[in-house]
Design a protein around this motif. Structure first.
Motif, short mmCIF file in Angstrom:
data_model
loop_
_atom_site.label_atom_id
_atom_site.label_comp_id
_atom_site.label_asym_id
_atom_site.label_seq_id
_atom_site.Cartn_x
_atom_site.Cartn_y
_atom_site.Cartn_z
N TYR A 193 0.82 -1.21 0.00
CA TYR A 193 0.00 0.00 0.00
C TYR A 193 0.85 1.27 0.00
CZ TYR A 193 -3.24 -3.62 1.46
OH TYR A 193 -3.97 -4.79 1.53
N ASP A 194 2.03 1.19 0.61
CA ASP A 194 2.95 2.33 0.64
C ASP A 194 4.30 1.86 0.12
OD1 ASP A 194 4.44 4.56 1.13
OD2 ASP A 194 4.41 4.39 3.32
N ILE A 195 4.58 2.19 -1.14
CA ILE A 195 5.77 1.63 -1.79
C ILE A 195 7.07 2.16 -1.19
CG2 ILE A 195 6.10 3.31 -3.66
CD1 ILE A 195 6.33 0.73 -5.51
N TRP A 196 6.99 3.26 -0.42
CA TRP A 196 8.19 3.73 0.28
C TRP A 196 8.70 2.68 1.26
CZ3 TRP A 196 11.08 8.09 -0.43
CH2 TRP A 196 10.56 9.07 -1.28
N GLN A 197 7.79 1.82 1.74
CA GLN A 197 8.18 0.78 2.71
C GLN A 197 9.13 -0.25 2.11
OE1 GLN A 197 7.38 0.59 5.99
NE2 GLN A 197 6.35 2.58 5.84
N THR A 198 9.23 -0.29 0.77
CA THR A 198 10.17 -1.24 0.16
C THR A 198 11.62 -0.90 0.49
OG1 THR A 198 10.18 0.03 -1.90
CG2 THR A 198 8.62 -1.80 -1.74
N TRP A 199 11.87 0.37 0.86
CA TRP A 199 13.23 0.80 1.14
C TRP A 199 13.52 0.97 2.63
CZ3 TRP A 199 16.34 0.08 -2.69
CH2 TRP A 199 15.88 0.20 -4.00
N VAL A 200 12.49 0.88 3.47
CA VAL A 200 12.70 1.05 4.92
C VAL A 200 13.53 -0.12 5.45
CG1 VAL A 200 11.59 1.14 7.17
CG2 VAL A 200 10.61 2.39 5.24
N PHE A 235 3.85 -9.32 -9.37
CA PHE A 235 2.39 -9.26 -9.22
C PHE A 235 1.76 -8.36 -10.29
CE2 PHE A 235 -1.48 -7.44 -7.28
CZ PHE A 235 -2.19 -8.62 -7.07
N VAL A 236 2.36 -7.22 -10.55
CA VAL A 236 1.84 -6.29 -11.56
C VAL A 236 1.81 -6.94 -12.94
CG1 VAL A 236 2.44 -4.19 -12.83
CG2 VAL A 236 2.34 -4.14 -10.35
N HIS A 237 2.81 -7.78 -13.22
CA HIS A 237 2.87 -8.41 -14.55
C HIS A 237 1.87 -9.55 -14.71
CE1 HIS A 237 6.52 -6.11 -15.17
NE2 HIS A 237 6.53 -6.52 -16.42
N ASP A 238 1.71 -10.37 -13.67
CA ASP A 238 0.90 -11.58 -13.83
C ASP A 238 -0.60 -11.32 -13.84
OD1 ASP A 238 3.16 -13.04 -13.98
OD2 ASP A 238 3.02 -13.98 -12.01
N PHE A 255 -4.29 -4.61 -18.70
CA PHE A 255 -2.94 -4.40 -19.22
C PHE A 255 -2.56 -2.93 -19.15
CE2 PHE A 255 0.14 -3.43 -22.48
CZ PHE A 255 1.05 -4.47 -22.42
N PHE A 256 -3.44 -2.05 -19.64
CA PHE A 256 -3.11 -0.63 -19.66
C PHE A 256 -3.01 -0.06 -18.24
CE2 PHE A 256 -4.53 -0.97 -24.10
CZ PHE A 256 -3.47 -0.31 -24.72
N ILE A 257 -3.82 -0.56 -17.31
CA ILE A 257 -3.74 -0.08 -15.92
C ILE A 257 -2.42 -0.53 -15.28
CG2 ILE A 257 -4.71 -0.31 -13.60
CD1 ILE A 257 -7.48 -0.41 -14.92
N LEU A 303 0.48 1.75 -13.77
CA LEU A 303 1.09 1.37 -12.49
C LEU A 303 2.59 1.12 -12.60
CD1 LEU A 303 -1.51 -1.02 -10.79
CD2 LEU A 303 -0.86 1.29 -10.10
N PHE A 304 3.01 0.38 -13.62
CA PHE A 304 4.43 0.02 -13.71
C PHE A 304 5.32 1.25 -13.82
CE2 PHE A 304 8.30 -1.42 -15.83
CZ PHE A 304 8.68 -2.46 -14.99
N PRO A 305 5.09 2.17 -14.77
CA PRO A 305 6.00 3.32 -14.85
C PRO A 305 5.82 4.34 -13.73
CG PRO A 305 4.29 3.49 -16.52
CD PRO A 305 4.14 2.14 -15.89
N PHE A 306 4.57 4.58 -13.28
CA PHE A 306 4.33 5.66 -12.33
C PHE A 306 4.33 5.19 -10.87
CE2 PHE A 306 2.24 7.05 -16.29
CZ PHE A 306 2.99 8.19 -16.51
N TRP A 307 4.40 3.89 -10.65
CA TRP A 307 4.46 3.35 -9.30
C TRP A 307 5.76 2.59 -9.08
CZ3 TRP A 307 2.35 -1.75 -7.19
CH2 TRP A 307 2.23 -1.70 -5.80
N ILE A 308 6.00 1.56 -9.92
CA ILE A 308 7.21 0.75 -9.76
C ILE A 308 8.45 1.54 -10.16
CG2 ILE A 308 8.41 -1.33 -10.50
CD1 ILE A 308 6.03 -2.01 -8.81
N LEU A 309 8.48 2.08 -11.39
CA LEU A 309 9.68 2.79 -11.85
C LEU A 309 9.97 4.03 -11.00
CD1 LEU A 309 9.53 2.57 -15.76
CD2 LEU A 309 11.02 1.35 -14.18
#
Length: 336
Positions: free
Chosen positions: A161-168, A238-241, A273-275, A280-286
């Motif tokens: 839910y909070d992708i900043w947590q991936t780096w904590v 998860f985003v890909h599958d 696919f477009f979502i 999501l992939f460029p504006f969330w993951i990248l």
């Protein structure tokens, strides 16, 4: 030479933040870290998946195809002929009329028989609808299972839910059992797709794109495993599958000539696919891989550029496939 290359490959400055070495990645105080040697397990897991694929295609996909009205068409094999077989493999699958006449004289048979032989031989190269259905069923089954498992593994994690947590706390983030099996299954699956590319239904339009995609996926997952970027890696998986099983389901119903069901599933796939891949992939993951690491460190390691380079290649493939999907949708809407 191999020892030198190995030491260069595992140089800490490539993988680790400043003042962190491989010695810090020893399990301790309840912390469990991913270890590069664990990736060797994906090879036997790959063969396990291939066995599961063979059994599911034979004992589940074939009965399901029959229930949907797909028949197993048996193609007539041409008579064995070494001369024509050699010409077919080495020269041309579509010989000209003059070449057919020359082959007829060489084989001491009529022109019509040579034409018939080549027609039957070419038909053997075309996969049957049942074969296509079996492949789509296997990919549908895996992507659906992976999406469900991914949601179960991630829904209660704060970084979902909070992708900043991936780096904590990075890089000292413990490896969870669910993350281990999620990674092992995904890497093994893409190895199995690479191993069977030569015998699976050949996709002329994007065969090279599939090879690049599979290699990039394996490289990314393996590299992120070694560098303990596992939290971000599970989100990428998860985003890909989540979009792929809709496409495979649409293919299955297309082969069964369930047109309305196929069209509905393809529209759902296109939206998903477009979502997931274009938004999501460029504006969330990248955003999390390109921008957020600079917030924690002003000196990115070499792996920062290696991983983001591969992720940008994946995004390029997303745009390419998005363009193809858009063309199909345009034909579907305006040309019926």
């Amino acid at each position: 030479i191999l020892k030198t290359l190995n030491s260069w490959f595992w140089w800490e400055n490539i993988w680790m933040p400043a003042n962190v070495t491989w010695a810090n990645f020893v399990d301790r105080d309840g912390l469990v870290f991913p270890k590069p040697h664990q990736l060797y397990a994906t090879i036997p897991y790959t063969f396990v998946l291939l066995i599961i694929r063979f059994l599911s295609e034979r004992y589940v996909a074939i009965p399901l195809a029959k229930a949907l009205g797909i028949k197993n068409v048996r193609r007539v094999k041409p008579q064995p002929n070494p001369v024509l077989e050699s010409y077919f493999r080495e020269c041309s699958k579509h010989p000209s009329q003059s070449e057919i006449q020359g082959l007829a004289k060489k084989c001491n048979c009529t022109v019509r028989l040579v034409e018939k032989w080549f027609r039957r031989r070419r038909n053997l190269e075309i996969p049957t609808v049942l074969r296509k259905f079996q492949e789509a069923f296997w990919r549908f089954s895996f992507y659906l299972a992976s999406s469900i498992a991914g949601f179960i593994f991630l829904y209660d994690k704060p970084w979902f839910y909070d992708i900043w947590q991936t780096w904590v706390g990075y890089p000292f983030q413990t490896l969870l059992p669910s993350q281990y099996w999620y990674y092992m299954a995904e890497i093994s699956f893409y190895w199995s797709l690479l191993f069977t590319l030569g015998i699976d239904n050949k996709r002329k339009a994007d065969f090279l794109a599939h090879v690049v995609h599979h290699l990039a996926a394996i490289g990314l997952m393996s590299g992120s495993w070694c560098g303990n970027y596992v939290r971000l890696g599970t989100l990428v998986i998860f985003v890909h599958d989540t979009a792929d099983f809709w496409l495979e389901a649409a293919k299955m119903f297309n082969y069964a000539h369930w047109e309305k069901t196929c069209n509905t599933l393809f529209i759902i796939f296109s939206i998903t696919f477009f979502i997931t891949r274009i938004i999501l992939f460029p504006f969330w993951i990248l955003r999390a891989t390109l921008y957020q690491p600079t917030y924690y460190s002003t000196t990115p390691v070499i792996a920062y550029f290696l991983f983001n380079g591969q992720l940008l290649i994946l995004q390029g493939l997303h745009l390419y496939w998005g363009y193809l999907i858009f063309k199909i949708l345009r034909r579907f809407i305006f040309l019926k």
